[in-house]
Design a protein around this motif. Structure first.
Motif, PDB file in Angstrom:
ATOM      1  N   MET A 123     -12.474   1.936  -1.362  1.00 45.38           N
ATOM      2  CA  MET A 123     -11.200   1.484  -0.804  1.00 45.38           C
ATOM      3  C   MET A 123     -10.740   2.319   0.390  1.00 45.38           C
ATOM      4  N   LEU A 124     -10.269   1.631   1.417  1.00 44.89           N
ATOM      5  CA  LEU A 124      -9.480   2.228   2.487  1.00 44.89           C
ATOM      6  C   LEU A 124      -8.066   1.707   2.285  1.00 44.89           C
ATOM      7  N   MET A 125      -7.105   2.625   2.121  1.00 46.59           N
ATOM      8  CA  MET A 125      -5.748   2.255   1.727  1.00 46.59           C
ATOM      9  C   MET A 125      -4.744   2.613   2.819  1.00 46.59           C
ATOM     10  N   ARG A 126      -3.722   1.793   2.958  1.00 38.34           N
ATOM     11  CA  ARG A 126      -2.648   2.107   3.895  1.00 38.34           C
ATOM     12  C   ARG A 126      -1.780   3.228   3.325  1.00 38.34           C
ATOM     13  N   ARG A 127      -1.582   4.268   4.124  1.00 32.17           N
ATOM     14  CA  ARG A 127      -0.825   5.420   3.640  1.00 32.17           C
ATOM     15  C   ARG A 127       0.633   5.052   3.357  1.00 32.17           C
ATOM     16  N   ASP A 128       1.232   4.183   4.177  1.00 35.62           N
ATOM     17  CA  ASP A 128       2.633   3.852   3.945  1.00 35.62           C
ATOM     18  C   ASP A 128       2.825   3.105   2.624  1.00 35.62           C
ATOM     19  N   VAL A 129       1.816   2.343   2.209  1.00 35.36           N
ATOM     20  CA  VAL A 129       1.904   1.664   0.917  1.00 35.36           C
ATOM     21  C   VAL A 129       1.821   2.685  -0.217  1.00 35.36           C
ATOM     22  N   LEU A 130       0.879   3.621  -0.102  1.00 36.84           N
ATOM     23  CA  LEU A 130       0.774   4.687  -1.107  1.00 36.84           C
ATOM     24  C   LEU A 130       2.088   5.451  -1.218  1.00 36.84           C
ATOM     25  N   ASN A 131       2.694   5.774  -0.080  1.00 37.81           N
ATOM     26  CA  ASN A 131       3.957   6.507  -0.102  1.00 37.81           C
ATOM     27  C   ASN A 131       5.077   5.673  -0.708  1.00 37.81           C
ATOM     28  N   GLN A 132       5.078   4.394  -0.379  1.00 33.60           N
ATOM     29  CA  GLN A 132       6.095   3.502  -0.931  1.00 33.60           C
ATOM     30  C   GLN A 132       6.012   3.442  -2.454  1.00 33.60           C
ATOM     31  N   LEU A 133       4.790   3.502  -2.980  1.00 37.73           N
ATOM     32  CA  LEU A 133       4.574   3.457  -4.428  1.00 37.73           C
ATOM     33  C   LEU A 133       4.779   4.816  -5.091  1.00 37.73           C
ATOM     34  N   GLY A 134       5.014   5.849  -4.286  1.00 34.28           N
ATOM     35  CA  GLY A 134       5.145   7.188  -4.853  1.00 34.28           C
ATOM     36  C   GLY A 134       3.814   7.833  -5.162  1.00 34.28           C
ATOM     37  N   GLY A 135       2.743   7.364  -4.498  1.00 36.62           N
ATOM     38  CA  GLY A 135       1.407   7.892  -4.753  1.00 36.62           C
ATOM     39  C   GLY A 135       0.879   7.443  -6.091  1.00 36.62           C
ATOM     40  N   TYR A 136      -0.084   8.167  -6.607  1.00 40.82           N
ATOM     41  CA  TYR A 136      -0.633   7.869  -7.926  1.00 40.82           C
ATOM     42  C   TYR A 136       0.356   8.319  -9.008  1.00 40.82           C
ATOM     43  N   ASP A 137       0.339   7.629 -10.125  1.00 35.83           N
ATOM     44  CA  ASP A 137       1.185   7.992 -11.261  1.00 35.83           C
ATOM     45  C   ASP A 137       0.583   9.230 -11.934  1.00 35.83           C
ATOM     46  N   GLU A 138       1.261  10.368 -11.816  1.00 33.93           N
ATOM     47  CA  GLU A 138       0.717  11.628 -12.308  1.00 33.93           C
ATOM     48  C   GLU A 138       0.750  11.752 -13.823  1.00 33.93           C
ATOM     49  N   SER A 139       1.409  10.824 -14.512  1.00 31.81           N
ATOM     50  CA  SER A 139       1.430  10.860 -15.972  1.00 31.81           C
ATOM     51  C   SER A 139       0.174  10.248 -16.579  1.00 31.81           C
ATOM     52  N   LEU A 140      -0.662   9.614 -15.732  1.00 34.18           N
ATOM     53  CA  LEU A 140      -1.838   8.895 -16.227  1.00 34.18           C
ATOM     54  C   LEU A 140      -3.099   9.730 -16.088  1.00 34.18           C
ATOM     55  N   ALA A 141      -4.108   9.379 -16.889  1.00 36.13           N
ATOM     56  CA  ALA A 141      -5.377  10.113 -16.887  1.00 36.13           C
ATOM     57  C   ALA A 141      -6.311   9.646 -15.777  1.00 36.13           C
ATOM     58  N   TYR A 142      -6.046   8.498 -15.187  1.00 40.55           N
ATOM     59  CA  TYR A 142      -6.861   7.984 -14.080  1.00 40.55           C
ATOM     60  C   TYR A 142      -5.963   7.142 -13.193  1.00 40.55           C
ATOM     61  N   GLU A 143      -6.496   6.770 -12.024  1.00 41.12           N
ATOM     62  CA  GLU A 143      -5.618   6.259 -10.982  1.00 41.12           C
ATOM     63  C   GLU A 143      -5.751   4.784 -10.646  1.00 41.12           C
ATOM     64  N   ASP A 144      -6.963   4.224 -10.708  1.00 37.77           N
ATOM     65  CA  ASP A 144      -7.219   2.984  -9.977  1.00 37.77           C
ATOM     66  C   ASP A 144      -6.518   1.751 -10.552  1.00 37.77           C
ATOM     67  N   PHE A 145      -6.595   1.531 -11.865  1.00 31.84           N
ATOM     68  CA  PHE A 145      -6.010   0.327 -12.446  1.00 31.84           C
ATOM     69  C   PHE A 145      -4.509   0.271 -12.165  1.00 31.84           C
ATOM     70  N   ASP A 146      -3.843   1.393 -12.314  1.00 33.39           N
ATOM     71  CA  ASP A 146      -2.401   1.442 -12.055  1.00 33.39           C
ATOM     72  C   ASP A 146      -2.101   1.159 -10.594  1.00 33.39           C
ATOM     73  N   PHE A 147      -2.855   1.770  -9.679  1.00 32.70           N
ATOM     74  CA  PHE A 147      -2.634   1.511  -8.253  1.00 32.70           C
ATOM     75  C   PHE A 147      -2.863   0.045  -7.929  1.00 32.70           C
ATOM     76  N   TRP A 148      -3.925  -0.538  -8.476  1.00 28.30           N
ATOM     77  CA  TRP A 148      -4.204  -1.950  -8.210  1.00 28.30           C
ATOM     78  C   TRP A 148      -3.058  -2.839  -8.678  1.00 28.30           C
ATOM     79  N   VAL A 149      -2.588  -2.620  -9.893  1.00 28.04           N
ATOM     80  CA  VAL A 149      -1.524  -3.455 -10.452  1.00 28.04           C
ATOM     81  C   VAL A 149      -0.257  -3.351  -9.605  1.00 28.04           C
ATOM     82  N   ARG A 150       0.134  -2.140  -9.274  1.00 29.28           N
ATOM     83  CA  ARG A 150       1.399  -1.961  -8.553  1.00 29.28           C
ATOM     84  C   ARG A 150       1.325  -2.432  -7.109  1.00 29.28           C
ATOM     85  N   SER A 151       0.190  -2.201  -6.460  1.00 25.78           N
ATOM     86  CA  SER A 151       0.100  -2.585  -5.046  1.00 25.78           C
ATOM     87  C   SER A 151      -0.201  -4.068  -4.873  1.00 25.78           C
TER      88      SER A 151
END
Length: 339
Positions: A185-213
Motif C-alpha cells: 500500500m501507498l497511503m495518503r498521509r492526510d487520510v492517516l492523520n485524519q484517522l489518528g494514525g493506526y489504533d495503538e490499542s490493537l495488536a495489528y494495523e491493517d484490518f482496522d485501517f482498511w475498515v476505517r478508511s
C-alpha cells in the motif's frame, strides 16, 4: 525517550512542497538478517523524492548495528531507536508524526520494495481524485533466503492478475475477505492523520485501517508485482493459530467498529460471513470467550447458520482442538495469509 539520529539541513530529510514526496516508515524488530536489504530497496527507488524514517523497536539482536552501518552511508535517513518495544502501531505512529511526504509507505524491515514501485504508484495516485486514500499492488512472497514461494494474486502469461481485484469502493470487499497485501500500500498521509494514525490499542494495523478508511475513501489497484513480501515462521500472521495470540481479540474490536459503519444489507451480510469465519478461528485456538463474544456480535445482525451454531455450542463445551488445527495448517500451508 527514543534516540533520534537526523541529518542536518538535508533536503531528503526536510521535504518541500515543490514536488510530491513519499515518506517510507521502516519499522524494525529483530530483523538483523533483512533490514539492510529493506533499507537499500528504498535507496534504490527510481523515484527521487523519498524521505526515509527508520524506527527500531528495541531489537535484541544486531539490527541496530545494521541500521547504523546503513545511515553512515546514507546520512539523509532519519533513525529513531526506541528504548523499549512500543508495538508496531505505536512505532509507526511515531514515524507518521515526523513524516513530511504527501504519501506514506509502511515498510516492515524484512520486506523489499522493487525499484520502480514508488514511481509507478505515485504516477497512478496523481491521476486520481482526492476521494482515493490507497494505491495497492501485487506482491511476490519470498522465504527467509529471498527465494520466491508464491504470489499474492496469481498472474497470467502477461503478468496480470487472473482474477478481478476490487477497486474503488472496497468497504464491502474488505469485510468479506483478506485481499490486500498490506506492504504494497501507498497511503495518503492526510487520510492517516485524519484517522489518528493506526489504533495503538490493537495488536495489528491493517484490518482496522482498511475498515476505517474504506468507509469514506476509495482504493485503486495497480496490476503489477512491485513488492517482495517475506513470509517467516515468526511473522505476525503465523501467530493466529496459537492459543495465546492477541490478534483475534483485536479483530473483535475492529468488527465492532465495522458493525457501526455498515450501511447496507450487503455490507451487513459481508460482515456476518466474516464473523462466522472468526468464530471458527477463535474456536480452533481455544479462545472460547472470544467465540462467545463474536457470536454475540453476529446475533445482533442475524441468527447464525447451522455450522456456526454448532461451533458456538462446541465453544461453550470448551472442546480442545488447537493441536489438531495446527497440524492441519502445517499440512496445507501456503504463501497466502492464514488470517
Amino acid at each position: 525517550m527514543p534516540l533520534v539520529t537526523d541529518s542536518i539541513s538535508s533536503l531528503v530529510s526536510h521535504p518541500t512542497d515543490a514536488v510530491t514526496w513519499v515518506t517510507v516508515i521502516c519499522t524494525c524488530f529483530n530483523h538483523e538478517a533483512y533490514v539492510e536489504k529493506a533499507l537499500q530497496s528504498v535507496v534504490d527507488q527510481t523515484y527521487p523524492y523519498v524521505e526515509l524514517i527508520i524506527i527500531d523497536n528495541d531489537s535484541s539482536d544486531h539490527s541496530v548495528d545494521q541500521i547504523i552501518n546503513f545511515i553512515t552511508r546514507h546520512p539523509t535517513a532519519r533513525f529513531i531507536q526506541n528504548p523499549q518495544n512500543l508495538g508496531l502501531n505505536r512505532a509507526f505512529n511515531l514515524g507518521l508524526s515526523l513524516a513530511k511526504g504527501r504519501y506514506v509507505v509502511d515498510l516492515s524491515a524484512d520486506d523489499v520494495l522493487l525499484p520502480t514501485r514508488l514511481e509507478k504508484q505515485v504516477a497512478q495516485f496523481e491521476m486520481l481524485s482526492d476521494t482515493y486514500a490507497v494505491v495497492f499492488s501485487n506482491a511476490t512472497y519470498i522465504d527467509s533466503l529471498g527465494s520466491a514461494i508464491g504470489l499474492h494474486y496469481p498472474i497470467n502469461a502477461h503478468g496480470q492478475a487472473r482474477a478481478r481485484i476490487p477497486s474503488g469502493n472496497v468497504f464491502k470487499n474488505i469485510l468479506e475477505t483478506y485481499f490486500i497485501c498490506t506492504p504494497t500500500m501507498l497511503m495518503r498521509r492526510d487520510v492517516l492523520n485524519q484517522l489518528g494514525g493506526y489504533d495503538e490499542s490493537l495488536a495489528y494495523e491493517d484490518f482496522d485501517f482498511w475498515v476505517r478508511s474504506a468507509r469514506t475513501y476509495q482504493y485503486a489497484y495497480l496490476d503489477e508485482v512491485l513488492t517482495l513480501k517475506r513470509r517467516l515462521p515468526t511473522s505476525l500472521s503465523a501467530q493466529v493459530s496459537y492459543t495465546d495470540n492477541k490478534l483475534l481479540e483485536s479483530t473483535l474490536v475492529v468488527c465492532q467498529k465495522a458493525y457501526g459503519l455498515c450501511q447496507t444489507p450487503d455490507e451487513f451480510a459481508a460482515l456476518t460471513s466474516r464473523l462466522s469465519q472468526f468464530i471458527r478461528k477463535a474456536f480452533y485456538t481455544e479462545q472460547f470467550e472470544l467465540v462467545e463474544r463474536f457470536g454475540e456480535l453476529l446475533q445482533r445482525i442475524e441468527r447464525p447458520d447451522l455450522l456456526t451454531y454448532l461451533v458456538l455450542l462446541l465453544g461453550q463445551l470448551r472442546v480442545p482442538v488447537n493441536s489438531l488445527y495446527r497440524f492441519f495448517l502445517r499440512q496445507r500451508r501456503s504463501p497466502a495469509s492464514t488470517f
